[in-house]
Design a protein around this motif. Structure first.
Motif, mmCIF file in Angstrom:
data_model
loop_
_atom_site.group_PDB
_atom_site.id
_atom_site.type_symbol
_atom_site.label_atom_id
_atom_site.label_comp_id
_atom_site.label_asym_id
_atom_site.label_seq_id
_atom_site.Cartn_x
_atom_site.Cartn_y
_atom_site.Cartn_z
ATOM 1 N N CYS A 177 0.775 -1.133 0.149
ATOM 2 C CA CYS A 177 -0.039 -0.036 -0.091
ATOM 3 C C CYS A 177 0.901 1.226 0.227
ATOM 4 C CB CYS A 177 -0.887 -0.035 1.265
ATOM 5 S SG CYS A 177 -2.345 -1.472 1.189
ATOM 6 N N TYR A 221 -9.028 0.800 -5.708
ATOM 7 C CA TYR A 221 -8.553 0.757 -4.243
ATOM 8 C C TYR A 221 -7.594 1.676 -3.894
ATOM 9 C CZ TYR A 221 -7.022 -0.422 0.564
ATOM 10 O OH TYR A 221 -6.726 -0.588 1.907
ATOM 11 N N PHE A 229 -3.562 4.682 3.780
ATOM 12 C CA PHE A 229 -2.219 4.650 4.747
ATOM 13 C C PHE A 229 -1.134 4.053 3.856
ATOM 14 C CE2 PHE A 229 -4.656 0.592 4.993
ATOM 15 C CZ PHE A 229 -3.567 -0.278 5.027
ATOM 16 N N TYR A 251 3.183 -4.795 7.597
ATOM 17 C CA TYR A 251 1.801 -3.775 7.588
ATOM 18 C C TYR A 251 1.810 -3.200 6.231
ATOM 19 C CZ TYR A 251 -1.688 -0.718 9.291
ATOM 20 O OH TYR A 251 -3.069 -0.037 9.354
ATOM 21 N N GLY A 252 0.486 -3.168 5.864
ATOM 22 C CA GLY A 252 0.218 -2.386 4.555
ATOM 23 C C GLY A 252 0.607 -3.341 3.249
ATOM 24 N N LEU A 253 0.814 -4.426 3.570
ATOM 25 C CA LEU A 253 1.114 -5.674 2.369
ATOM 26 C C LEU A 253 -0.321 -6.227 2.277
ATOM 27 C CD1 LEU A 253 2.570 -7.464 0.443
ATOM 28 C CD2 LEU A 253 3.227 -9.117 2.425
ATOM 29 N N ILE A 254 -0.779 -6.388 1.087
ATOM 30 C CA ILE A 254 -2.110 -6.896 0.757
ATOM 31 C C ILE A 254 -1.899 -8.693 0.907
ATOM 32 C CG2 ILE A 254 -3.918 -7.325 -0.829
ATOM 33 C CD1 ILE A 254 -3.520 -4.626 -1.741
ATOM 34 N N LYS A 270 -12.312 -11.522 2.125
ATOM 35 C CA LYS A 270 -12.825 -10.283 2.400
ATOM 36 C C LYS A 270 -13.487 -9.488 1.112
ATOM 37 C CE LYS A 270 -9.026 -8.493 4.353
ATOM 38 N NZ LYS A 270 -7.875 -7.865 4.772
ATOM 39 N N LYS A 291 -17.084 -2.447 0.049
ATOM 40 C CA LYS A 291 -16.568 -1.543 0.910
ATOM 41 C C LYS A 291 -15.133 -0.974 0.088
ATOM 42 C CE LYS A 291 -15.792 -3.732 4.801
ATOM 43 N NZ LYS A 291 -16.383 -4.956 4.434
ATOM 44 N N TYR A 292 -14.543 -1.670 -0.651
ATOM 45 C CA TYR A 292 -13.485 -1.155 -1.486
ATOM 46 C C TYR A 292 -13.262 -2.060 -2.768
ATOM 47 C CZ TYR A 292 -11.971 -4.891 1.796
ATOM 48 O OH TYR A 292 -11.822 -5.710 2.545
ATOM 49 N N PRO A 346 -8.427 1.510 9.276
ATOM 50 C CA PRO A 346 -8.462 0.514 8.273
ATOM 51 C C PRO A 346 -8.500 -0.864 8.873
ATOM 52 C CG PRO A 346 -6.699 2.281 8.122
ATOM 53 C CD PRO A 346 -7.284 2.588 9.098
ATOM 54 N N ILE A 347 -8.050 -1.186 10.307
ATOM 55 C CA ILE A 347 -7.679 -2.329 10.896
ATOM 56 C C ILE A 347 -9.438 -3.180 11.211
ATOM 57 C CG2 ILE A 347 -7.157 -3.748 12.861
ATOM 58 C CD1 ILE A 347 -4.604 -1.503 12.936
ATOM 59 N N MET A 389 -12.159 -2.051 9.789
ATOM 60 C CA MET A 389 -12.682 -2.107 8.664
ATOM 61 C C MET A 389 -12.270 -3.040 7.732
ATOM 62 S SD MET A 389 -15.219 0.263 8.666
ATOM 63 C CE MET A 389 -15.477 0.525 7.036
ATOM 64 N N GLY A 390 -11.015 -3.781 8.309
ATOM 65 C CA GLY A 390 -10.690 -4.920 7.535
ATOM 66 C C GLY A 390 -9.928 -4.240 6.000
ATOM 67 N N MET A 391 -9.496 -3.188 6.062
ATOM 68 C CA MET A 391 -9.041 -2.946 4.907
ATOM 69 C C MET A 391 -7.682 -3.451 4.364
ATOM 70 S SD MET A 391 -10.580 0.182 3.911
ATOM 71 C CE MET A 391 -9.946 1.404 3.452
ATOM 72 N N PRO A 392 -7.548 -4.184 2.962
ATOM 73 C CA PRO A 392 -6.445 -4.527 2.532
ATOM 74 C C PRO A 392 -5.272 -4.038 2.805
ATOM 75 C CG PRO A 392 -8.072 -4.319 0.846
ATOM 76 C CD PRO A 392 -8.653 -3.473 1.706
ATOM 77 N N GLY A 393 -4.235 -4.740 3.475
ATOM 78 C CA GLY A 393 -3.113 -4.275 3.957
ATOM 79 C C GLY A 393 -2.771 -3.932 5.353
ATOM 80 N N SER A 394 -3.884 -3.908 6.185
ATOM 81 C CA SER A 394 -4.047 -3.787 7.483
ATOM 82 C C SER A 394 -3.667 -5.050 8.265
ATOM 83 C CB SER A 394 -5.431 -3.000 7.913
ATOM 84 O OG SER A 394 -6.430 -3.894 7.852
ATOM 85 N N LYS A 395 -3.297 -5.053 9.458
ATOM 86 C CA LYS A 395 -3.017 -6.162 10.278
ATOM 87 C C LYS A 395 -3.684 -6.039 11.717
ATOM 88 C CE LYS A 395 -0.253 -7.906 7.314
ATOM 89 N NZ LYS A 395 -0.818 -7.202 6.011
ATOM 90 N N PRO A 429 -16.290 -7.483 8.462
ATOM 91 C CA PRO A 429 -15.560 -6.728 7.477
ATOM 92 C C PRO A 429 -14.599 -7.914 6.561
ATOM 93 C CG PRO A 429 -15.231 -5.570 9.408
ATOM 94 C CD PRO A 429 -16.126 -6.859 9.632
ATOM 95 N N LYS A 430 -13.863 -8.562 7.452
ATOM 96 C CA LYS A 430 -12.868 -9.463 6.742
ATOM 97 C C LYS A 430 -13.180 -10.733 6.203
ATOM 98 C CE LYS A 430 -10.286 -9.563 10.644
ATOM 99 N NZ LYS A 430 -10.896 -8.709 11.486
#
Lengths: 453, 427
Positions: A56, A72, A76, A173-176, A289, A294-295, B34-35, B37-43, B82-83
Motif C-alpha cells: 500500500c 482501491y 495509509f 503492515y500495508g502488504l495485501i 474479504k 467496501k473497497y 483500516p484495521i 474495517m478490514g482494509m486490504p493491507g491492515s493487520k 468486514p474481513k
C-alpha cells in the motif's frame, strides 16, 4: 513526484516508445530528488523507488493486479514505504505482478510481463514489474514481496539482485496478504550495496505488525560464511544447462576462497506440497474479504441477497485466484483439515529445523531457478502442477522463512542465470555480504540503463 | 435434561481488541480505522488489556491456562463481518476446563475465549444499515458443559457468573448475550442470542415444554437452531442454514502466540462465598447478604469493614437503606448510618444523603424500644377504634406508624415492627 506515465509504463509492457518517455520522466524525477536531498543535507539519502502493487502507498491505487481491487486507494502507507519516504525515497510507481502474488511467471495479470532481455520470454513472478524496473532503470530500487519465491524468481530471470529477508524482519503492515505466515517484503536492486542500504531503513520492529521483530544486536557486522553447502537432492530437478552454469559459479566461488560442500535434505522433497497447502489455506481466508461493497471493484445492485451479491463481486477474480480459493477452502474444511493443513504445519516445522541446522553450519547455495526463463507460450501451456514445480528451489527458504538472495551469476545465450544464497535465520547481512564479495569480480549486465544521473 | 450456555460478554477496554479505535462510541461509523474495517493491507494488533481481563475471568472461573494463547480465523460470509472472518480462539483459548460452584452443584466451564464483535446491523424494510463502531469490540465467550439441569440452576449459574464478572470490573449492565443449548433427548437444540436472565429462563421454559410435548408424542426433536421471541415468549426455527456450520478454521497468522505467564491478573471476588461465610459467622441470612453484595462493591467493603464492630442485623439494615436510596459512602460515614440504625432513628433519603456528603445528622439522645412502645400505647389510647380497624385491614397501621415515627423521630421500620407486635398482626 509521482509520475503517471512511469506508473503506466511499469504496469504495461516495455516497448520502445515507453523507454523514451520513461527516460524523460526519470531525468525530471532525478532532478527533483536531488533538490529534495540537497534540502535534507545528503545527496545519497534516497533512490527513486518502485513499489510492488500489493504494497500500500497512501493515495495511490493499489490492486495487487486484481480486478477485484480496481480503484482501491489505501488511506495509509505500508510501514516499509513510510520508512523509505521519510528517508527521501520517492515513489515512482506501482509495479506489475501476478494477481495477489499467485504465479511464478508474471503471466497471471491483465498485462502479462515480458523479459527485458528477450520479450518472447517470461520475466518471472510474481514480482515481475519490480524485476523489470530494476533491470531497465539505473538509479532505482524496488520494494517487492515474496511468499514462495516471488522475489528470487523474477530477479533471477531479469538479472538483478533480489533479496528476501528472514520472515518477520520487515513489517508486513500495508502488504495485501497472500499467505501471512509466508509473506516477506524484500528489496530488488542493481547491487548488494543498494539492497543493503534500503534494507537498513525498512527492517525492524513495527507496532503495527505483531509478527515483526528486530534483528539480534550486531547483525549488521555479520560476514559471509566461508563454508557453502549445495543441497544435492534438489539439483535433480534442475535443467542440464543450468547445472553446468552452476558448476562454473561454484568453482569461481571456490577460487575466491569459499569452501563448497555437498549436503542432502530428503525432507525437502515434500516442501512444494507443504508450501502450497499452507499458502492456499491462508490465501483462501485472505481473499474472503473481497465481497464488492467496501473497497475496490464494487457491485452496484444492492437489491440482491448477500450471498448472490458477493458471488457477483468474486467473479472478478482471475482463474488462478479462483483455483486457490477453491483448493484452500477445501484444505480448511473440517473433514480434511487434520490430514492436510495440520500435517503441513508439522512438516513445515520439521523442515525448518533441518534446513536451519544445516544453514547454521554454513550458508546454502543453489541455482535460483531450475531453467532459463521459458518462452511465454511454453509457460502458458504448463498445467498448474508443472508451474508449481518451477518453485522447487525457491520454496525451501520461503517455506521456512530463511533469508535468501538471488544474484546474477552467469549469462547463457544472453539470458541471465541467477544463483541464490540461503542463510540461517537472521543471517540477512551475512548473505548480502557474500553477494557484495561476488560483485567485486563479476559485472552484471542490464538490458537498459534509463534515468542515469 | 441437559442445558449448556455460551455467554458473550463485552469487555470494558477503552479501545478495540485489535486496533486503537475507541469502544462504545455512539455516532455511527466514527470510531473506525483500516484495521477494524478490514482494509486490504491492515493487520491486527492485540489489546493487552483485553488479554489481561480474559485471563482474569479464566482464573476466576478456575480454568486451566496454557503458557501461551493464540487466535484462529473463523471464516463465514456476512455483511457485518468486514474481513469475512472473525478473529477468535479455538485451540489455545485464554482458559479451559474450569467450573463454577453453586452450593453443592458444579457447573463445568469448557472454554473461555476472546473474540472480536462484528459490526452492528440495522435492518429496515427495504434497506440495511451497518455501524462499524462495534466492529472489533472485544468479547469474551464463556462456554459451559451441558451441566445445567433445572431452571433454578440456570438462574443460579447466571447470577453467580454475573457477580464474578462484576467484581472483575466488567460492566454487567451492558448487554450479555447467550446461546442456549437444550436437549431433553439426544438432539441438541440451540437457541441463539438470548439477552438477559428473564428471557433466558423464559426461553428455556418454553423450549423444555416444546421438546417434552414432542417426546411424549413419540417424536424426536430435530437438531436445529432456533431464536427466541421475547414478545411471544416462544422460540422459532431460524431461517438461516444451520447444523455444524463449516467455519474452515486456521491459525491467525497475523498474530503471534502470547505468553500468559507474566500477565498480572485481577484478583477475583466471590460474593456468594463471602455471603455464606458472614452468614455462618454472624448468624444472618445468606440470601439477604448475597442480595446486598452480589453486584455492589461498596456494600461489600462496608460489610467487611464493619462486621467485627457491629451487630449483623444493624449492618444489614444500614446496607439495605443505602441500597434503597442508591447511595454509596466510605466506611467512616457508614458508621454514622449504623449509629442511626442502632438508635432506632429515622433513616430517610435526606439524612442518608447528608451523611454521604460528609455532613452530620442529629441522632438525638436515641430512642429506646420502650419509649416507642409507650408512644404507641398513647396513640392507641387516643384512637381506640384503630385496633379493630387494623385487624380488618392490616394496611391501616401505616397511619399509626407514620404518626409515631414522626413524633419520636424513630426509624419507621422499627416502629412498624413494634406496632405489628402490639396489635398481633403480621407486618
Amino acid at each position: 513526484m509521482i509520475s503517471r506515465s512511469i506508473e503506466e509504463f511499469i504496469k504495461a509492457q516495455p516497448g520502445k516508445e515507453y523507454y523514451v518517455k520513461l527516460a524523460e520522466e526519470l531525468a525530471k524525477l532525478n532532478k527533483e530528488l536531488n533538490a529534495f536531498n540537497n534540502i535534507n543535507g545528503s545527496l545519497s539519502s534516497g533512490y527513486p523507488l518502485s513499489v510492488k502493487d500489493n504494497i500500500c502507498v497512501k493515495g495511490m491505487e493499489t490492486t495487487a493486479s486484481s480486478k477485484v481491487l480496481s480503484g482501491y486507494i489505501p488511506p495509509f502507507n505500508a510501514t516499509a514505504v513510510e520508512r523509505l519516504s521519510a528517508k527521501g525515497f520517492g515513489v515512482i510507481g506501482k509495479t506489475n505482478m501476478d494477481e495477489f502474488g499467485f504465479g511464478s511467471f508474471g503471466l497471471n495479470s491483465e498485462s502479462p510481463a515480458r523479459n527485458p532481455f528477450d520479450k518472447s520470454r517470461v520475466a518471472g513472478g510474481s514480482s515481475s514489474g519490480a524485476a523489470i524496473a530494476t533491470s531497465i532503470i539505473e538509479n532505482h530500487v524496488a520494494l517487492a514481496e515474496s511468499t514462495g519465491g516471488s522475489i528470487a524468481a523474477p530477479a533471477s530471470f531479469c538479472g538483478v539482485v533480489g533479496f528476501t529477508p528472514t520472515y518477520g524482519v520487515v513489517s508486513r503492515y500495508g502488504l495485501i496478504d497472500y499467505g501471512n505466515s509466508l509473506d516477506k517484503i524484500g528489496v530488488m536492486g542493481r547491487s548488494a550495496a543498494r539492497v543493503r542500504y534500503t534494507f537498513d531503513i525498512i527492517k525492524g520492529r513495527d507496532r503495527y505488525d505483531a509478527t515483526c521483530v528486530d534483528l539480534p544486536a550486531g547483525s549488521e557486522r555479520k560476514q559471509a560464511s566461508k563454508k557453502l553447502f549445495v543441497i544435492r537432492n534438489l539439483l535433480e530437478h534442475v535443467d542440464e544447462s543450468i547445472k553446468k552454469s552452476f558448476e562454473k559459479t561454484l568453482s569461481k566461488l571456490s577460487g575466491m576462497g569459499f569452501e563448497i560442500e555437498e549436503g542432502e535434505l530428503k525432507e525437502l522433497d515434500s516442501a512444494i506440497a507443504v508450501y502450497y497447502i499452507i499458502a492456499m489455506a491462508e490465501a483462501s481466508t485472505n481473499l474472503a474479504k473481497y465481497t464488492g461493497f467496501k473497497y475496490g471493484g464494487k457491485v452496484d445492485d444492492f437489491s440482491k441477497e448477500y450471498n448472490e451479491f458477493f458471488t457477483e463481486a468474486r467473479e472478478k477474480f482471475g482463474k488462478e485466484a479462483k483455483r486457490r480459493v477453491v483448493l484452500g477452502t477445501y484444505i480448511r474444511s473440517a473433514s480434511v483439515r487434520d490430514k492436510y493443513y495440520y500435517k503441513a504445519l508439522q512438516i513445515r516445522r520439521l523442515i525448518g529445523e533441518k534446513i536451519s541446522e544445516l544453514a547454521r553450519k554454513g550458508s546454502i547455495i543453489l541455482p535460483t531457478m531450475p531453467m532459463l526463463p521459458p518462452k511465454i507460450e511454453d509457460a502458458g501451456k504448463m498445467n498448474p502442477l508443472q508451474a508449481y514445480m518451477v518453485d522447487i528451489l525457491t520454496v525451501p527458504a520461503n517455506l521456512t522463512g530463511l533469508p535468501h538472495v538471488s544474484f546474477p551469476a552467469d549469462y547463457i545465450d544472453g539470458l541471465p542465470v541467477g544463483a541464490q544464497i540461503i542463510g540461517a535465520p537472521y543471517e540477512d547481512y551475512a548473505i548480502l555480504d557474500l553477494v557484495g564479495k561476488w560483485e567485486e569480480d563479476f559485472s552484471y549486465k542490464f538490458a537498459y540503463n534509463l534515468g542515469s544521473l | 435434561m441437559k442445558i449448556g450456555l455460551e455467554v458473550h460478554v463485552a469487555l470494558p477496554t477503552k479501545t478495540k481488541l485489535f486496533c486503537s479505535c475507541k469502544t462504545y462510541v455512539e455516532e455511527p461509523n466514527t470510531s473506525i480505522c483500516p484495521i477494524c474495517m478490514g482494509m486490504p493491507g491492515s493487520k491486527p494488533k492485540l489489546n493487552k488489556e483485553a488479554l489481561k481481563i480474559g485471563l482474569s475471568v479464566s482464573e476466576a472461573l478456575h480454568c486451566k491456562i496454557k503458557s501461551r494463547i493464540g487466535f484462529v480465523r473463523k471464516v463465514y460470509f456476512y455483511p457485518d463481518l468486514p474481513k469475512s472472518y472473525q478473529i477468535s480462539q479455538l485451540y489455545d483459548p485464554v482458559g479451559y476446563n474450569g467450573y463454577v460452584d453453586l452450593g453443592s452443584k458444579r457447573i463445568n466451564i469448557r472454554r473461555v475465549q476472546l473474540e472480536e464483535d462484528p459490526a452492528r446491523i440495522y435492518r429496515e424494510d427495504d434497506y440495511t444499515l451497518l455501524d462499524f463502531n462495534r466492529s472489533g469490540t472485544p468479547l469474551l465467550e464463556i462456554v459451559t458443559e451441558p451441566d445445567i439441569q433445572s431452571e433454578e440452576e440456570l438462574r443460579g449459574f447466571y447470577a453467580e457468573l454475573r457477580s464474578i464478572l462484576y467484581y472483575l470490573g466488567i460492566d454487567i449492565d451492558k448487554e450479555m448475550k447467550a446461546d442456549l443449548n437444550i436437549s431433553l433427548s439426544d438432539s441438541r437444540v440451540e437457541i441463539k442470542n438470548v439477552t438477559g436472565i428473564k428471557n433466558l429462563v423464559d426461553a428455556a421454559r418454553y423450549e423444555i415444554k416444546r421438546q417434552s410435548a414432542l417426546i411424549e408424542k413419540g417424536e424426536e426433536p430435530r437438531v436445529e437452531t432456533r431464536s427466541y421471541l421475547p414478545e411471544r415468549m416462544t422460540t422459532e426455527r431460524t431461517r438461516e442454514k444451520e447444523t455444524d456450520e463449516e467455519y474452515g478454521y486456521i491459525f491467525e497468522p497475523d498474530l503471534t502466540f502470547y505468553s500468559t505467564t507474566n500477565v498480572e491478573k485481577i484478583e477475583p471476588v466471590y460474593a456468594s462465598a463471602i455471603a455464606k461465610e458472614y452468614a455462618e459467622k454472624y448468624g444472618a441470612s445468606e440470601k439477604t447478604l448475597l442480595e446486598l453484595i452480589a453486584y455492589d462493591r461498596n456494600a461489600m467493603e462496608l460489610l467487611e469493614t464493619s462486621a467485627h464492630r457491629h451487630g449483623m442485623q444493624s449492618i444489614i439494615s444500614a446496607l439495605e437503606t443505602l441500597k434503597k436510596f442508591k447511595v454509596q459512602m466510605d466506611p467512616e460515614k457508614f458508621e454514622k448510618v449504623i449509629a442511626l440504625v442502632e438508635a432506632n432513628a429515622a433513616l430517610d433519603a435526606e439524612r442518608i444523603n447528608i451523611i454521604a456528603k460528609g455532613g452530620e445528622v442529629k441522632i438525638g439522645k436515641g430512642i429506646s424500644e420502650k419509649e416507642i412502645e409507650e408512644d404507641i400505647e398513647k396513640f392507641i389510647a387516643k384512637n381506640p377504634g384503630i385496633v379493630e380497624e387494623a385487624n380488618r385491614n392490616p394496611k391501616s397501621i401505616n397511619a399509626i406508624v407514620g404518626k409515631v415515627a414522626k413524633e419520636t423521630g424513630a426509624n419507621a421500620k422499627v416502629v412498624a415492627e413494634l406496632v405489628s407486635k402490639r396489635l398481633g398482626i403480621k407486618p
